[in-house]
Scaffold this active site. Structure first.
Site, PDB file in Angstrom:
ATOM      1  N   LYS A 158       9.503  60.977  46.107  1.00  0.00           N
ATOM      2  CA  LYS A 158      10.456  60.244  46.959  1.00  0.00           C
ATOM      3  C   LYS A 158      10.496  58.767  46.545  1.00  0.00           C
ATOM      4  CE  LYS A 158       6.855  59.808  50.533  1.00  0.00           C
ATOM      5  NZ  LYS A 158       6.355  60.434  51.784  1.00  0.00           N
ATOM      6  N   ARG A 187       1.058  68.500  48.924  1.00  0.00           N
ATOM      7  CA  ARG A 187       2.138  67.552  48.661  1.00  0.00           C
ATOM      8  C   ARG A 187       1.469  66.282  48.144  1.00  0.00           C
ATOM      9  NH1 ARG A 187       2.624  69.174  54.133  1.00  0.00           N
ATOM     10  NH2 ARG A 187       2.104  67.049  54.754  1.00  0.00           N
ATOM     11  N   TYR A 222      10.936  25.352  46.029  1.00  0.00           N
ATOM     12  CA  TYR A 222      11.642  25.113  47.300  1.00  0.00           C
ATOM     13  C   TYR A 222      10.681  24.606  48.368  1.00  0.00           C
ATOM     14  CZ  TYR A 222      15.746  27.645  45.601  1.00  0.00           C
ATOM     15  OH  TYR A 222      16.844  28.031  44.900  1.00  0.00           O
ATOM     16  N   CYS A 262      10.555  32.046  44.147  1.00  0.00           N
ATOM     17  CA  CYS A 262      12.014  31.987  44.328  1.00  0.00           C
ATOM     18  C   CYS A 262      12.590  33.404  44.239  1.00  0.00           C
ATOM     19  CB  CYS A 262      12.666  31.128  43.252  1.00  0.00           C
ATOM     20  SG  CYS A 262      11.911  29.535  42.954  1.00  0.00           S
ATOM     21  N   HIS A 287       1.631  67.203  58.954  1.00  0.00           N
ATOM     22  CA  HIS A 287       1.300  65.975  58.225  1.00  0.00           C
ATOM     23  C   HIS A 287       0.254  65.210  59.027  1.00  0.00           C
ATOM     24  CE1 HIS A 287       2.002  62.899  55.249  1.00  0.00           C
ATOM     25  NE2 HIS A 287       2.491  62.033  56.101  1.00  0.00           N
ATOM     26  N   ARG A 332       6.014  62.049  64.486  1.00  0.00           N
ATOM     27  CA  ARG A 332       7.201  61.664  63.728  1.00  0.00           C
ATOM     28  C   ARG A 332       8.276  62.742  63.869  1.00  0.00           C
ATOM     29  NH1 ARG A 332       6.371  59.650  57.576  1.00  0.00           N
ATOM     30  NH2 ARG A 332       5.896  61.837  57.218  1.00  0.00           N
ATOM     31  N   ASP A 343      14.446  34.604  41.868  1.00  0.00           N
ATOM     32  CA  ASP A 343      14.487  35.135  40.501  1.00  0.00           C
ATOM     33  C   ASP A 343      13.448  34.541  39.560  1.00  0.00           C
ATOM     34  OD1 ASP A 343      17.151  36.239  41.305  1.00  0.00           O
ATOM     35  OD2 ASP A 343      17.626  34.101  41.312  1.00  0.00           O
TER      36      ASP A 343
HETATM   37  C1  LIG Z   1       5.087  60.866  51.669  1.00  0.00           C
HETATM   38  C2  LIG Z   1       4.553  62.157  52.173  1.00  0.00           C
HETATM   39  C3  LIG Z   1       3.532  62.813  51.467  1.00  0.00           C
HETATM   40  C4  LIG Z   1       2.794  62.199  50.308  1.00  0.00           C
HETATM   41  O1  LIG Z   1       1.873  61.249  50.803  1.00  0.00           O
HETATM   42  P1  LIG Z   1       0.821  60.515  49.861  1.00  0.00           P
HETATM   43  O2  LIG Z   1      -0.031  59.747  50.787  1.00  0.00           O
HETATM   44  O3  LIG Z   1       1.630  59.618  48.977  1.00  0.00           O
HETATM   45  O4  LIG Z   1       0.124  61.564  49.102  1.00  0.00           O
HETATM   46  C5  LIG Z   1       3.178  64.078  51.891  1.00  0.00           C
HETATM   47  N1  LIG Z   1       3.769  64.646  52.970  1.00  0.00           N
HETATM   48  C6  LIG Z   1       4.729  64.029  53.675  1.00  0.00           C
HETATM   49  C7  LIG Z   1       5.320  64.722  54.857  1.00  0.00           C
HETATM   50  C8  LIG Z   1       5.143  62.760  53.318  1.00  0.00           C
HETATM   51  O5  LIG Z   1       6.087  62.147  54.035  1.00  0.00           O
END
Ligand SMILES: *Cc1c(COP(=O)(O)O)cnc(C)c1O
Length: 373
Positions: free
Chosen positions: A40, A223, A268, A314, A170, A140, A316
C-alpha cells in the site's frame, strides 16, 4: 507532480535488501503459511510495482493494498497473484473487483447486500472474493459480534455472486513488549471465529509485528509490510529475530557552498545566525519532497561527517553547516551510509517524534526512485 530527474536528489531503493528481508520471513513461516506483501501507499514510498516484483521473487504469493486503485495498478503491471484490498471499498466497484480478481475486505453485511445488487446487474464472469474483517480491538473496521458475523457468513453462503475467501483481524499492539491487550484481541478472535462451520481459504491475523514476535498466531497467511522494507515495526522497543536491512536511502549533492561571517543569518525567519565564520552548503531537497520541516537541527552526511541542518528547511532546499569548503556536486547522504556514519529513518523519525512508517510514505513523487542490485 513531475519527477525531478534533472536534480541530483534521489531515493535509492536496494532490491537485494527487500529480497533478503522478505525471504528471511518466508523461510521462518510454518509450512502451508503464505506471505502476502503489503505494498500500500506506493510500497511504503519504495515503489509498489518494483517492490511487488522483488517480493514475488523472494517467495510472496500475494499482495495487500489499502485502496482499490493500488490493486488496479498491480493488475495493470501484469501481476496475477491474489490481491486483497485492506480498506473498505465502494459496493459500486464490486463488479470491477470481481472481474479483476481483486479481493474485498468486508466489514458489514449491508455492504454485501449493496454489492450483491451491483453484481447481479453486471454479471461478472467470476464471483467477488470476500475477506470478512473482524474488529477484535483495533476499533477501525470489522464485525464485532458473533451475531453480526453469522449473518454475514450466511449471506455469503446463499449468494452465488459472492465467495467467502478469507477472514482476518488486525492487532493494535503486536509491536509492544506488553502483551496484555494483544492477548485480549487473540481471545476475541478465537471467540468470534468459533462460530465458523467451515474455514475459508485464507485465515490471517498477522502484520509484520505479529509474524516477527507472535508467529504462533499466524494461521495460513501473513500480511507482511514494514519489516519487508527493513524497518522494525516496534521502532527500537523489541529486537527483530533476524537482521532487517533498510532498503531505502536518500542522497543528493551540494548545489552551492559559501562562507558566512559572524552575525549573518540563514533561511526563512532568520532563525539561525552564525557565531563565527563558517561554510554553508545548500542541498536541493525540502518539505515538498517529504523532507520534513521539523528536521531543522538534524543532520546529513557529507564526506563521512555529520553536518547540521541550519535554519528552516525550505520547500525545495535546505542549508547545512560544512566543516570547510566543498565543491558543488559533493555527495550528500540524507538517509543511508557514508563512510562510518549511517542515518536511519528510525533516527529521523525519533527526531521528528513520529514513526518511520510516516516518513517513508511521506516522500513525494517529485523524488525519483532509483533501483539498485
Ligand atoms: C498496513 C497493514 C498491514 C501491514 O502492517 P505492517 O506493520 O507494515 O506489517 C497489515 N494488515 C493491515 C490490515 C494493515 O492495514
Amino acid at each position: 507532480m513531475v519527477v525531478g530527474v534533472h536534480r541530483p536528489t534521489q531515493l535509492v531503493i536496494d532490491r537485494q535488501a527487500l529480497h533478503d528481508n522478505i525471504q528471511a520471513e518466508v523461510t521462518r513461516l510454518a509450512s502451508g503459511c503464505e506471505l502476502f506483501m503489503v505494498v500500500k501507499a506506493n510500497g511504503y514510498g519504495h515503489g509498489a510495482v518494483q517492490v511487488a516484483q522483488v517480493a514475488k521473487e523472494a517467495g510472496a504469493t500475494g499482495f495487500c493494498v489499502a485502496i482499490l486503485d493500488e490493486a488496479l495498478e498491480l493488475r495493470a503491471a501484469g501481476f496475477n497473484e491474489p490481491i486483497l484490498v485492506l480498506g473498505v471499498t465502494e459496493p459500486e466497484d464490486a463488479p470491477l473487483m470481481a472481474q479483476q480478481h481483486i479481493s474485498a475486505t468486508v466489514a458489514a453485511t449491508d455492504w454485501l447486500v449493496a454489492a450483491d445488487a451491483y453484481l447481479a446487474l453486471a454479471q461478472p464472469t467470476a464471483p467477488l472474493q470476500v475477506h470478512l474483517g473482524l474488529d477484535t480491538g483495533m476499533g477501525r473496521i470489522g464485525f464485532k459480534t458473533t451475531t453480526e458475523l453469522t449473518t454475514a457468513v450466511t449471506y455469503l453462503a446463499t449468494h452465488a455472486t459472492l465467495n467467502f475467501e478469507g477472514i482476518f483481524t488486525h492487532f493494535a499492539t503486536a509491536d509492544s513488549p506488553d502483551e496484555t491487550y494483544f492477548k485480549q484481541q487473540v481471545a476475541k478472535w478465537q471467540t468470534l471465529t468459533a462460530v465458523l462451520k467451515e474455514r475459508p481459504r485464507y485465515v490471517h491475523v498477522s502484520n509484520s509485528a505479529t509474524s516477527l514476535w507472535h508467529a504462533a498466531c499466524n494461521d495460513n497467511m501473513v500480511r507482511f509490510g514494514v519489516a519487508g522494507y527493513g524497518l522494525n515495526p516496534s521502532g527500537t522497543a523489541i529486537p527483530a529475530p533476524y537482521a532487517l536491512k533498510p532498503a531505502l536511502s536518500l542522497t543528493s549533492q551540494l548545489v552551492h557552498s559559501k562562507q558566512v561571517v559572524a552575525g549573518e543569518s540563514v533561511g526563512y525567519g532568520a532563525t539561525y545566525t552564525a557565531q563565527q565564520t563558517e561554510w554553508v552548503g545548500t542541498v536541493p531537497i525540502g518539505y515538498a519532497d517529504g523532507y520534513e520541516r521539523r528536521l531543522q537541527g538534524f543532520h546529513v552526511l557529507v564526506d563521512g561527517q555529520a553536518c547540521e541542518i541550519i535554519g528552516r528547511v525550505c520547500m525545495d532546499q535546505l542549508m547545512i553547516r560544512l566543516p570547510h569548503d566543498y565543491a558543488r556536486g559533493t555527495r550528500v547522504t540524507l538517509i543511508g551510509r557514508d563512510g562510518d556514519h549511517v542515518i536511519t529513518l528510525q533516527e529521523m523519525a525519533d527526531y521528528c517524534q513520529t514513526i518511520h512508517y510516516e516518513l517513508a510514505c511521506g516522500f513525494t513523487s517529485r523524488l525519483p526512485r532509483v533501483y539498485r542490485h
